[in-house]
Design a protein around this motif. Structure first.
Motif, PDB file in Angstrom:
ATOM      1  N   MET A 273       0.835  -1.205   0.000  1.00  0.00           N
ATOM      2  CA  MET A 273       0.000   0.000   0.000  1.00  0.00           C
ATOM      3  C   MET A 273       0.871   1.257   0.000  1.00  0.00           C
ATOM      4  O   MET A 273       0.605   2.214  -0.715  1.00  0.00           O
ATOM      5  CB  MET A 273      -0.907  -0.031   1.228  1.00  0.00           C
ATOM      6  N   LEU A 274       1.943   1.250   0.799  1.00  0.00           N
ATOM      7  CA  LEU A 274       2.835   2.406   0.836  1.00  0.00           C
ATOM      8  C   LEU A 274       3.540   2.592  -0.501  1.00  0.00           C
ATOM      9  O   LEU A 274       3.726   3.717  -0.967  1.00  0.00           O
ATOM     10  CB  LEU A 274       3.865   2.251   1.956  1.00  0.00           C
ATOM     11  N   ARG A 275       3.923   1.493  -1.129  1.00  0.00           N
ATOM     12  CA  ARG A 275       4.578   1.580  -2.440  1.00  0.00           C
ATOM     13  C   ARG A 275       3.615   2.166  -3.473  1.00  0.00           C
ATOM     14  O   ARG A 275       3.986   3.038  -4.256  1.00  0.00           O
ATOM     15  CB  ARG A 275       5.060   0.205  -2.884  1.00  0.00           C
ATOM     16  N   LEU A 276       2.375   1.687  -3.487  1.00  0.00           N
ATOM     17  CA  LEU A 276       1.392   2.187  -4.455  1.00  0.00           C
ATOM     18  C   LEU A 276       1.078   3.665  -4.243  1.00  0.00           C
ATOM     19  O   LEU A 276       0.917   4.411  -5.194  1.00  0.00           O
ATOM     20  CB  LEU A 276       0.089   1.394  -4.351  1.00  0.00           C
ATOM     21  N   SER A 277       0.953   4.057  -2.968  1.00  0.00           N
ATOM     22  CA  SER A 277       0.532   5.423  -2.675  1.00  0.00           C
ATOM     23  C   SER A 277       1.698   6.403  -2.628  1.00  0.00           C
ATOM     24  O   SER A 277       1.482   7.610  -2.554  1.00  0.00           O
ATOM     25  CB  SER A 277      -0.213   5.469  -1.340  1.00  0.00           C
ATOM     26  N   GLY A 278       2.941   5.885  -2.646  1.00  0.00           N
ATOM     27  CA  GLY A 278       4.093   6.768  -2.489  1.00  0.00           C
ATOM     28  C   GLY A 278       4.210   7.251  -1.059  1.00  0.00           C
ATOM     29  O   GLY A 278       4.866   8.248  -0.773  1.00  0.00           O
ATOM     30  N   GLY A 279       3.550   6.548  -0.143  1.00  0.00           N
ATOM     31  CA  GLY A 279       3.542   6.940   1.258  1.00  0.00           C
ATOM     32  C   GLY A 279       4.848   6.624   1.957  1.00  0.00           C
ATOM     33  O   GLY A 279       5.763   6.027   1.388  1.00  0.00           O
ATOM     34  N   SER A 280       4.917   7.037   3.214  1.00  0.00           N
ATOM     35  CA  SER A 280       6.129   6.863   4.000  1.00  0.00           C
ATOM     36  C   SER A 280       5.844   5.990   5.214  1.00  0.00           C
ATOM     37  O   SER A 280       4.753   6.014   5.779  1.00  0.00           O
ATOM     38  CB  SER A 280       6.619   8.238   4.463  1.00  0.00           C
ATOM     39  N   ALA A 281       6.840   5.241   5.620  1.00  0.00           N
ATOM     40  CA  ALA A 281       6.722   4.407   6.818  1.00  0.00           C
ATOM     41  C   ALA A 281       6.949   5.229   8.082  1.00  0.00           C
ATOM     42  O   ALA A 281       7.013   4.682   9.174  1.00  0.00           O
ATOM     43  CB  ALA A 281       7.713   3.256   6.747  1.00  0.00           C
ATOM     44  N   ASP A 282       7.062   6.557   7.951  1.00  0.00           N
ATOM     45  CA  ASP A 282       7.289   7.429   9.103  1.00  0.00           C
ATOM     46  C   ASP A 282       6.017   7.739   9.885  1.00  0.00           C
ATOM     47  O   ASP A 282       6.087   8.379  10.929  1.00  0.00           O
ATOM     48  CB  ASP A 282       7.912   8.760   8.656  1.00  0.00           C
ATOM     49  N   ASP A 283       4.857   7.314   9.402  1.00  0.00           N
ATOM     50  CA  ASP A 283       3.590   7.570  10.084  1.00  0.00           C
ATOM     51  C   ASP A 283       3.644   6.948  11.478  1.00  0.00           C
ATOM     52  O   ASP A 283       3.834   5.738  11.616  1.00  0.00           O
ATOM     53  CB  ASP A 283       2.451   6.955   9.269  1.00  0.00           C
ATOM     54  N   PRO A 284       3.510   7.764  12.534  1.00  0.00           N
ATOM     55  CA  PRO A 284       3.621   7.218  13.893  1.00  0.00           C
ATOM     56  C   PRO A 284       2.507   6.215  14.226  1.00  0.00           C
ATOM     57  O   PRO A 284       2.682   5.380  15.108  1.00  0.00           O
ATOM     58  CB  PRO A 284       3.532   8.459  14.792  1.00  0.00           C
ATOM     59  N   ASP A 285       1.399   6.275  13.527  1.00  0.00           N
ATOM     60  CA  ASP A 285       0.284   5.356  13.784  1.00  0.00           C
ATOM     61  C   ASP A 285       0.463   4.012  13.075  1.00  0.00           C
ATOM     62  O   ASP A 285      -0.272   3.066  13.325  1.00  0.00           O
ATOM     63  CB  ASP A 285      -1.022   6.022  13.336  1.00  0.00           C
ATOM     64  N   LEU A 286       1.452   3.916  12.194  1.00  0.00           N
ATOM     65  CA  LEU A 286       1.632   2.723  11.374  1.00  0.00           C
ATOM     66  C   LEU A 286       1.911   1.472  12.206  1.00  0.00           C
ATOM     67  O   LEU A 286       1.338   0.415  11.971  1.00  0.00           O
ATOM     68  CB  LEU A 286       2.751   2.954  10.366  1.00  0.00           C
ATOM     69  N   VAL A 287       2.765   1.590  13.198  1.00  0.00           N
ATOM     70  CA  VAL A 287       3.091   0.434  14.036  1.00  0.00           C
ATOM     71  C   VAL A 287       1.851  -0.021  14.806  1.00  0.00           C
ATOM     72  O   VAL A 287       1.585  -1.223  14.914  1.00  0.00           O
ATOM     73  CB  VAL A 287       4.267   0.766  14.992  1.00  0.00           C
ATOM     74  N   ALA A 288       1.080   0.918  15.306  1.00  0.00           N
ATOM     75  CA  ALA A 288      -0.145   0.558  16.028  1.00  0.00           C
ATOM     76  C   ALA A 288      -1.140  -0.131  15.098  1.00  0.00           C
ATOM     77  O   ALA A 288      -1.810  -1.097  15.487  1.00  0.00           O
ATOM     78  CB  ALA A 288      -0.780   1.804  16.642  1.00  0.00           C
ATOM     79  N   ARG A 289      -1.226   0.314  13.858  1.00  0.00           N
ATOM     80  CA  ARG A 289      -2.125  -0.322  12.886  1.00  0.00           C
ATOM     81  C   ARG A 289      -1.670  -1.748  12.593  1.00  0.00           C
ATOM     82  O   ARG A 289      -2.476  -2.670  12.528  1.00  0.00           O
ATOM     83  CB  ARG A 289      -2.173   0.488  11.593  1.00  0.00           C
ATOM     84  N   LEU A 290      -0.365  -1.933  12.396  1.00  0.00           N
ATOM     85  CA  LEU A 290       0.154  -3.281  12.161  1.00  0.00           C
ATOM     86  C   LEU A 290      -0.120  -4.180  13.368  1.00  0.00           C
ATOM     87  O   LEU A 290      -0.480  -5.353  13.215  1.00  0.00           O
ATOM     88  CB  LEU A 290       1.650  -3.231  11.859  1.00  0.00           C
ATOM     89  N   ASP A 291       0.019  -3.642  14.555  1.00  0.00           N
ATOM     90  CA  ASP A 291      -0.260  -4.409  15.767  1.00  0.00           C
ATOM     91  C   ASP A 291      -1.733  -4.821  15.805  1.00  0.00           C
ATOM     92  O   ASP A 291      -2.056  -5.969  16.129  1.00  0.00           O
ATOM     93  CB  ASP A 291       0.102  -3.580  17.000  1.00  0.00           C
ATOM     94  N   ARG A 292      -2.626  -3.909  15.442  1.00  0.00           N
ATOM     95  CA  ARG A 292      -4.064  -4.233  15.429  1.00  0.00           C
ATOM     96  C   ARG A 292      -4.392  -5.267  14.351  1.00  0.00           C
ATOM     97  O   ARG A 292      -5.380  -5.984  14.452  1.00  0.00           O
ATOM     98  CB  ARG A 292      -4.895  -2.967  15.240  1.00  0.00           C
ATOM     99  N   MET A 293      -3.544  -5.343  13.311  1.00  0.00           N
ATOM    100  CA  MET A 293      -3.734  -6.368  12.281  1.00  0.00           C
ATOM    101  C   MET A 293      -3.098  -7.693  12.684  1.00  0.00           C
ATOM    102  O   MET A 293      -3.255  -8.685  11.996  1.00  0.00           O
ATOM    103  CB  MET A 293      -3.145  -5.893  10.950  1.00  0.00           C
TER     104      MET A 293
END
Length: 197
Positions: free
Chosen positions: A64-84
């Motif tokens: 998803m980050l590759r497609l959107s050109g997004g960054s892994a710097d989003d502080p909420d990203l780790v919490a989202r992965l944990d919820r997944m």
């Protein structure tokens, strides 16, 4: 067996398992030769008409980050992965993370849906969406999200949606053209086919 299962959801044949065991022993218990043998075996590529492994959360998010050109710097990203269910670098036990349908709980799917929405928020629809046929709208949506693989069943559902959304509507058509693009892109990114690789 575990190395095979990590790369393929299909059971390994007894013949190939014996071969892999021999490669492992002959190499002095090195993993690389076994992986090479797995990835070059005919059995690994047999019946690959469609993706057949459920993407772990990390793979889904990285794509998803590759497609959107997004960054892994989003502080909420780790919490989202944990919820997944896949907190990076912290597997639940020494056996590691689960696999397959372990990744498809209702909470995990909701997170996948939401992360796709947030990854492309504000960037999926730029300016006015032209009046176009259902086929052209679907082609535009596919191009915008990297032309992902979809099954013939999904293709039929997406085509039906693209056609039916505008049926009988004459007012605010520009609004519906934009809505159709948003929905098509989101379905391509988070529908059942987007969950497999």
């Amino acid at each position: 067996r575990k190395l095979w299962a990590y790369h393929s959801p299909r059971p390994v044949s007894a013949r190939l398992l014996d071969d892999l065991t021999g490669v492992y022993r002959d190499s002095g218990t090195r993993i690389a030769p076994v992986l090479r043998r797995i990835l070059t075996s005919d059995e690994f590529y047999a019946d690959l008409d469609a993706p057949d492994m459920i993407k772990p959360p990390f793979v889904f998010v990285a794509g998803m980050l590759r497609l959107s050109g997004g960054s892994a710097d989003d502080p909420d990203l780790v919490a989202r992965l944990d919820r997944m269910g896949q907190l990076p670098f912290y597997p639940p036990n020494v056996s590691g993370w689960g696999s397959g349908t372990d990744w498809l709980s209702s909470n995990a799917l909701r997170e996948r849906f939401d992360i796709a929405r947030r990854a492309f928020e504000g960037s999926l629809i730029d300016g006015d969406v032209p009046a176009e046929s259902a086929d052209a709208a679907l082609a535009r949506a596919r191009g915008a999200v990297g032309d992902p693989w979809t099954s013939t069943e999904t293709d039929a559902v997406l085509a039906d949606y693209a056609e039916s959304l505008l049926a009988g509507r004459s007012e605010s058509l520009p609004h519906y053209y934009a809505e159709r693009q948003r929905v098509l892109m989101h379905l391509l990114l988070t529908g059942p086919d987007a969950q497999v690789c």
